[in-house]
Design a protein around this motif. Structure first.
Motif, short mmCIF file in Angstrom:
data_model
loop_
_atom_site.label_atom_id
_atom_site.label_comp_id
_atom_site.label_asym_id
_atom_site.label_seq_id
_atom_site.Cartn_x
_atom_site.Cartn_y
_atom_site.Cartn_z
N TRP A 184 0.56 -0.83 0.01
CA TRP A 184 0.16 -0.13 0.12
C TRP A 184 1.10 1.21 0.21
O TRP A 184 1.63 1.59 0.82
N SER A 233 2.39 10.48 1.02
CA SER A 233 1.59 11.49 -0.03
C SER A 233 2.09 12.69 1.31
O SER A 233 2.63 12.37 2.82
N ALA A 234 2.56 13.95 0.42
CA ALA A 234 2.74 14.99 1.71
C ALA A 234 2.11 16.12 1.46
O ALA A 234 1.90 17.31 2.06
N LEU A 235 0.49 15.72 1.11
CA LEU A 235 -0.28 16.38 1.73
C LEU A 235 -0.78 16.83 3.24
O LEU A 235 -0.37 16.28 4.28
N ARG A 236 -1.14 18.47 3.50
CA ARG A 236 -1.69 18.51 5.34
C ARG A 236 -2.64 18.33 5.42
O ARG A 236 -3.31 18.42 6.13
N LYS A 237 -4.03 18.50 4.32
CA LYS A 237 -4.84 17.97 4.61
C LYS A 237 -5.53 17.39 3.64
O LYS A 237 -5.12 17.72 2.84
N ASP A 238 -6.41 16.22 4.27
CA ASP A 238 -6.06 15.50 3.75
C ASP A 238 -7.93 14.81 4.04
O ASP A 238 -6.96 13.79 4.56
N LEU A 257 -4.79 5.52 7.30
CA LEU A 257 -4.66 4.53 7.56
C LEU A 257 -3.35 4.39 7.70
O LEU A 257 -2.64 3.10 8.80
#
Lengths: 300, 300
Positions: free
Chosen positions: A8, A12-17, A23
């Motif tokens: 899997w 991810s380098a997102l601060r907001k998702d 997970l």
């Protein structure tokens, strides 16, 4: 890498998702019992432009906690380290580690090793620190204090803090605990655990240090002077640890702030964690790893 | 509150706790599909002692991103708001919301509403901000800039930002998107999504604003001038949203930075999320809520 071999990609380098279950957080701290983490995304911060390191003598742990509040109020997230050392921990280092010396002339009950970093805006870092110190001194929280004037001075102070585990080993070893509580309960934890251990095992020495900002104490217990450390630990480690862990859990704290559960503390998790939480953890483990392939026998 | 009625007490004020799976993180953002959250522990921060609010005209989104880097480097976590508004979003507010006016004499391509707070150490907040502005101006990133001299001026600027959704409604409504990418990809997201939407649907207007520090854009699309907004949306919302969401996901981003999945974006999650992640989510859902009692039909 999941138990069935599938990979899997949670990088991810997102601060907001806000899409579905988080997970990543499930695998973090699961100690490999759900899958193996093979990669990570790192968040970077700008390199600090200015830095100040101070060593403050304080009257007790409660004073250190109040000092942290004052310095946070004034300097916010410029406070990057706030390490507490009780005098006995320092004495262990001075006695067992070469090339160390007490930075102060007089002995003090406890110390805080404090580090501030900042960008350009922190040009007044030292001035602010001095102002906080003046306030804290007026309130009787701090005794003497030193501000590092060189990198070698800074390194020498950090060495005093970082050599505590080695000093404990050199002194014959300790019964180690890694406990955390809410910051406001930290002095109560230290006081109650200390009283419980000393009352049951007279003469033991407590080497206490930790990351005050995280409510995290390393509360390590050494055999009484003159007793054989190994014999003492073999006879009393279970009793000592039970007292310390019980005190932390009674205060709503954790018996493992940093180091996890593994197999050593698995039974402890069973008796201190709520049965509902344990059920949830077991349900999740069974769902993700039904054949119990991943790090079996650990955590749960 | 779990599906079987049992109550798991996950209230804990610990900053560090490494004992078993982090169940709290599983319930957060699960949109009630695993259980109902009925209480929370709040972390408090000291009330800021000083505050500065600035409105900066910038040449484009990429300039805003670079300005954020500069101001973070200099002022660190003193930066508490960094809101981007493209000119068309501001124009919607000026045209549709009473008692609003353009704070600048000239029109600029875009704006950043920037707020800094600090403790005592931030006494030089304004001076630092001016220094960053001078740097940014020398690099051609910013045009004009204003620093709020009163609370009423500050409120007026925040109103320009906060009234954008109301202005879009007053203008006939918009096709709304709440997308996020890694900060470095934000200008690419805006450029690609804009080009894709305008090329497929000539004449549409894009109202773009967002929380740059979070890599989060509200990328809202309005009908071409003269077209009936409702008819346009009914005919083209699916196509427009597909273009915007696809662009975000292709850049490793999220189609729902803040607002979740619910039932409206459930099908979108199915096609954009990896099948492995969806399997894991379904396994967890089945383990915790085997009878599918909690918020059925949402998220998964």
């Amino acid at each position: 890498v999941l138990p069935d071999g599938r990979i899997w990609d949670g990088l991810s380098a997102l601060r907001k998702d806000n899409t579905g279950y988080d997970l990543k957080q499930l695998f973090l701290g699961a100690e490999g019992t759900l899958g193996v983490i093979t990669a990570a995304v790192c968040k970077l911060f700008p390199a600090p432009i200015t830095r100040e390191t101070a060593l403050c003598a304080v009257t007790e742990l409660a004073a250190a906690c109040r000092l942290l509040g004052m310095v946070r109020r004034s300097l916010g997230d410029c406070v990057v380290s706030f390490e507490f050392l009780a005098r006995p921990a320092l004495e262990l280092v001075l006695a067992n580690i070469s090339d160390t010396r007490d930075p102060f002339v007089a002995a003090h009950p406890a110390y805080v090793l404090l580090e501030l970093t900042g960008g350009h805006a922190a040009r007044g870092l030292r001035e602010e620190l001095m102002a906080v110190y003046a306030d804290a001194e007026a309130q009787g929280l701090v005794g003497d204090a030193l501000i590092a004037e060189s990198e070698s001075q800074r390194s020498a102070w950090w060495r005093l803090r970082e050599q505590i585990p080695a000093a404990e080993r050199a002194a014959g070893g300790s019964i180690k605990h890694d406990v955390s509580v809410a910051l406001a309960d930290l002095p109560t934890l230290a006081q109650r655990a200390g009283a419980a251990v000393v009352s049951r095992h007279p003469g033991v020495r407590v080497s206490m240090y930790g990351h005050v900002g995280d409510g995290n104490l390393h509360f390590n217990v050494l055999a009484p002077v003159g007793a054989d450390p190994e014999t003492f630990r073999a006879a009393h480690a279970a009793s000592v640890s039970d007292l310390v862990h019980r005190t932390a859990v009674e205060l709503g704290g954790s018996f493992s702030a940093e180091h996890g559960v593994g197999q050593l503390k698995r039974d402890l998790l069973r008796v201190t964690e709520s049965p509902i939480a344990l059920d949830l953890m077991r349900e999740i483990k069974a769902a993700v790893d039904p054949k119990d392939l991943m790090n079996p026998g650990k955590v749960l």
